[in-house]
Scaffold this active site. Structure first.
Site, PDB file in Angstrom:
ATOM      1  N   ASP A  77     -20.433 -39.015  22.296  1.00 20.14           N
ATOM      2  CA  ASP A  77     -21.245 -38.717  21.110  1.00 20.14           C
ATOM      3  C   ASP A  77     -22.176 -37.537  21.374  1.00 20.14           C
ATOM      4  OD1 ASP A  77     -22.140 -39.096  18.530  1.00 20.14           O
ATOM      5  OD2 ASP A  77     -23.540 -40.702  19.046  1.00 20.14           O
TER       6      ASP A  77
ATOM      7  N   GLY B 276     -22.317 -32.796  17.481  1.00 20.17           N
ATOM      8  CA  GLY B 276     -22.997 -32.161  16.349  1.00 20.17           C
ATOM      9  C   GLY B 276     -24.395 -31.703  16.743  1.00 20.17           C
TER      10      GLY B 276
ATOM     11  N   SER C  32     -13.473 -42.504  15.224  1.00 22.33           N
ATOM     12  CA  SER C  32     -13.546 -43.881  14.716  1.00 22.33           C
ATOM     13  C   SER C  32     -12.962 -43.950  13.306  1.00 22.33           C
ATOM     14  CB  SER C  32     -15.001 -44.352  14.683  1.00 22.33           C
ATOM     15  OG  SER C  32     -15.716 -43.681  13.663  1.00 22.33           O
TER      16      SER C  32
ATOM     17  N   ASN D 220     -15.272 -42.417  11.020  1.00 23.44           N
ATOM     18  CA  ASN D 220     -15.346 -40.953  11.025  1.00 23.44           C
ATOM     19  C   ASN D 220     -14.478 -40.303   9.935  1.00 23.44           C
ATOM     20  OD1 ASN D 220     -15.600 -40.795  14.665  1.00 23.44           O
ATOM     21  ND2 ASN D 220     -17.236 -40.728  13.148  1.00 23.44           N
ATOM     22  N   TRP D 221     -13.536 -41.066   9.346  1.00 23.31           N
ATOM     23  CA  TRP D 221     -12.759 -40.499   8.222  1.00 23.31           C
ATOM     24  C   TRP D 221     -13.668 -40.158   7.051  1.00 23.31           C
ATOM     25  CZ3 TRP D 221      -8.241 -38.737   9.416  1.00 23.31           C
ATOM     26  CH2 TRP D 221      -7.394 -39.421  10.299  1.00 23.31           C
TER      27      TRP D 221
ATOM     28  N   SER E 255     -21.278 -48.837  17.849  1.00 26.30           N
ATOM     29  CA  SER E 255     -20.522 -48.170  16.779  1.00 26.30           C
ATOM     30  C   SER E 255     -19.080 -48.680  16.697  1.00 26.30           C
ATOM     31  CB  SER E 255     -20.556 -46.639  16.956  1.00 26.30           C
ATOM     32  OG  SER E 255     -21.875 -46.169  16.914  1.00 26.30           O
TER      33      SER E 255
HETATM   34  C1  IPE Z   1     -19.049 -42.986  17.548  1.00 21.92           C
HETATM   35  O1  IPE Z   1     -19.858 -41.901  17.229  1.00 21.92           O
HETATM   36  C2  IPE Z   1     -17.614 -42.603  17.403  1.00 21.92           C
HETATM   37  C3  IPE Z   1     -17.116 -41.660  18.402  1.00 21.92           C
HETATM   38  C4  IPE Z   1     -17.774 -41.218  19.425  1.00 21.92           C
HETATM   39  C5  IPE Z   1     -15.768 -41.226  18.195  1.00 21.92           C
HETATM   40  P1  IPE Z   1     -20.478 -41.719  15.775  1.00 21.92           P
HETATM   41  O2  IPE Z   1     -21.305 -40.495  15.809  1.00 21.92           O
HETATM   42  O3  IPE Z   1     -19.429 -41.784  14.743  1.00 21.92           O
HETATM   43  O4  IPE Z   1     -21.384 -43.026  15.659  1.00 21.92           O
HETATM   44  P2  IPE Z   1     -22.614 -43.359  14.711  1.00 21.92           P
HETATM   45  O5  IPE Z   1     -22.212 -42.976  13.325  1.00 21.92           O
HETATM   46  O6  IPE Z   1     -23.778 -42.547  15.188  1.00 21.92           O
HETATM   47  O7  IPE Z   1     -22.849 -44.815  14.887  1.00 21.92           O
HETATM   48  C1  IPE Z   2     -19.048 -37.129  18.576  1.00 20.47           C
HETATM   49  O1  IPE Z   2     -20.052 -36.256  18.216  1.00 20.47           O
HETATM   50  C2  IPE Z   2     -17.693 -36.732  18.040  1.00 20.47           C
HETATM   51  C3  IPE Z   2     -17.147 -37.642  17.031  1.00 20.47           C
HETATM   52  C4  IPE Z   2     -17.763 -38.697  16.561  1.00 20.47           C
HETATM   53  C5  IPE Z   2     -15.844 -37.329  16.510  1.00 20.47           C
HETATM   54  P1  IPE Z   2     -20.744 -36.302  16.782  1.00 20.47           P
HETATM   55  O2  IPE Z   2     -20.002 -35.398  15.868  1.00 20.47           O
HETATM   56  O3  IPE Z   2     -20.911 -37.690  16.297  1.00 20.47           O
HETATM   57  O4  IPE Z   2     -22.156 -35.670  17.136  1.00 20.47           O
HETATM   58  P2  IPE Z   2     -23.572 -36.073  16.538  1.00 20.47           P
HETATM   59  O5  IPE Z   2     -23.758 -37.542  16.723  1.00 20.47           O
HETATM   60  O6  IPE Z   2     -23.553 -35.684  15.090  1.00 20.47           O
HETATM   61  O7  IPE Z   2     -24.546 -35.276  17.350  1.00 20.47           O
HETATM   62 MG    MG Z   3     -22.417 -39.051  16.487  1.00 21.29          MG
END
Ligand code: IPE
Ligand code: IPE
Ligand code: MG
Length: 251
Positions: A19, A22, A64, A67-68, A195
């Site tokens: 994680d 972003g 996940s 994530n969709w 998560s």
């Molecule tokens: C968990 O991260 C899923 C993956 C790392 C693939 P998310 O960024 O989706 O989790 P939440 O939304 O913060 O719980």
């Molecule tokens: C993890 O990083 C990648 C996926 C969940 C696919 P994030 O994209 O969730 O990054 P943050 O949590 O927004 O920083």
């Molecule tokens: Mg995240």
């Protein structure tokens, strides 16, 4: 700097919630996809390290089911990165004898990605040094529900009876049927939650949560997580004395 030789015990199964891509990008004023791109480099680095250390199963939570719901452009960018990762890593998986597996609602993946994934899994299936298990379109609750559905169907057709259903049988209907439960679950970027990740399997996993964002989680950070595990006493509900009977009475 930690070296693999410092590890007294090598966990059989390490699972990582990758994680913070972003946030890594936002800190630099970059689009989120740049964080995902940098994150793929750490995937390569950590897979190599795990293979060298001798970890048998490495599970990476890459996408996940939830994530969709992200913006379509980000989902597409992630699918493109997955596709190019699979294509670019095939040779390395073959030469390092890594077997690729995937778990999740894989039917939801775009057709090209699904085909490449199936092809990579098949071509690496004879490899036995390490399993790289990607959690894709994965949801722990969905995994448990699909296991219950299949168990119910097997009860109805008589191949098992309701009395046979215990924890061990239930585990054998999960996507992870062939693997031990994770010894260690790592989460990067500091969030204190699972998560929806490996809800059944992580019952007694050790947790390592680091504020380090995934694109900064390099080999040394991975070694740090493994070193942290060395000092833990896994009691599984027992007392410390039961685990070390010779130290009772302070001897
Ligand atoms: C968990 O991260 C899923 C993956 C790392 C693939 P998310 O960024 O989706 O989790 P939440 O939304 O913060 O719980
Ligand atoms: C993890 O990083 C990648 C996926 C969940 C696919 P994030 O994209 O969730 O990054 P943050 O949590 O927004 O920083
Ligand atoms: Mg995240």
């Amino acid at each position: 700097m930690y070296a693999p030789s410092e590890l007294k015990t090598i966990p059989s199964h390490v699972a990582i919630i990758m994680d913070g891509n972003g946030r890594w990008a936002r800190k630099r004023g970059l689009p989120r996809v740049m964080g995902h791109r940098e994150g793929v480099k750490r995937v390569r680095e950590v897979v190599r390290a795990a293979r060298e250390i001798g970890i048998r199963v490495l599970t990476l939570y890459a996408f996940s089911q939830e994530n969709w719901r992200r913006p379509q452009a980000e989902v597409s960018a992630l699918m493109d990165l997955l596709q190019s990762y699979l294509v670019s890593q095939l040779d390395e998986m073959l030469s390092n004898r890594i077997s690729l597996r995937a778990m999740g609602d894989l039917a939801r993946l775009p057709e090209t990605v699904g085909n490449t994934l199936r092809d990579t899994i098949e071509r690496t299936s004879g490899n036995s040094e390490m399993i790289l298990n990607l959690a894709l379109s994965y949801s722990g609750r969905h995994e448990i529900a699909q296991a219950a559905k299949r168990i119910a169907a097997d009860c109805l057709d008589g191949s098992i009876s309701p009395g046979d259903v215990d924890e061990e049988l239930f585990s054998s209907y999960l996507f992870t049927a062939d693997y031990p439960d994770p010894d260690l679950v790592v989460r990067t970027s500091g969030e204190l939650r699972l998560s929806n990740f490996m809800l059944f399997q992580a019952a007694y996993s050790e947790l390592y949560i680091t504020p380090v964002l995934w694109p900064d989680f390099n080999r040394q950070e991975f070694m740090k997580a493994l070193m942290d595990l060395q000092g833990r006493e896994r009691r599984f509900g027992m007392t410390s004395e039961q685990l070390k009977p010779c130290t009772v009475n302070g001897s």
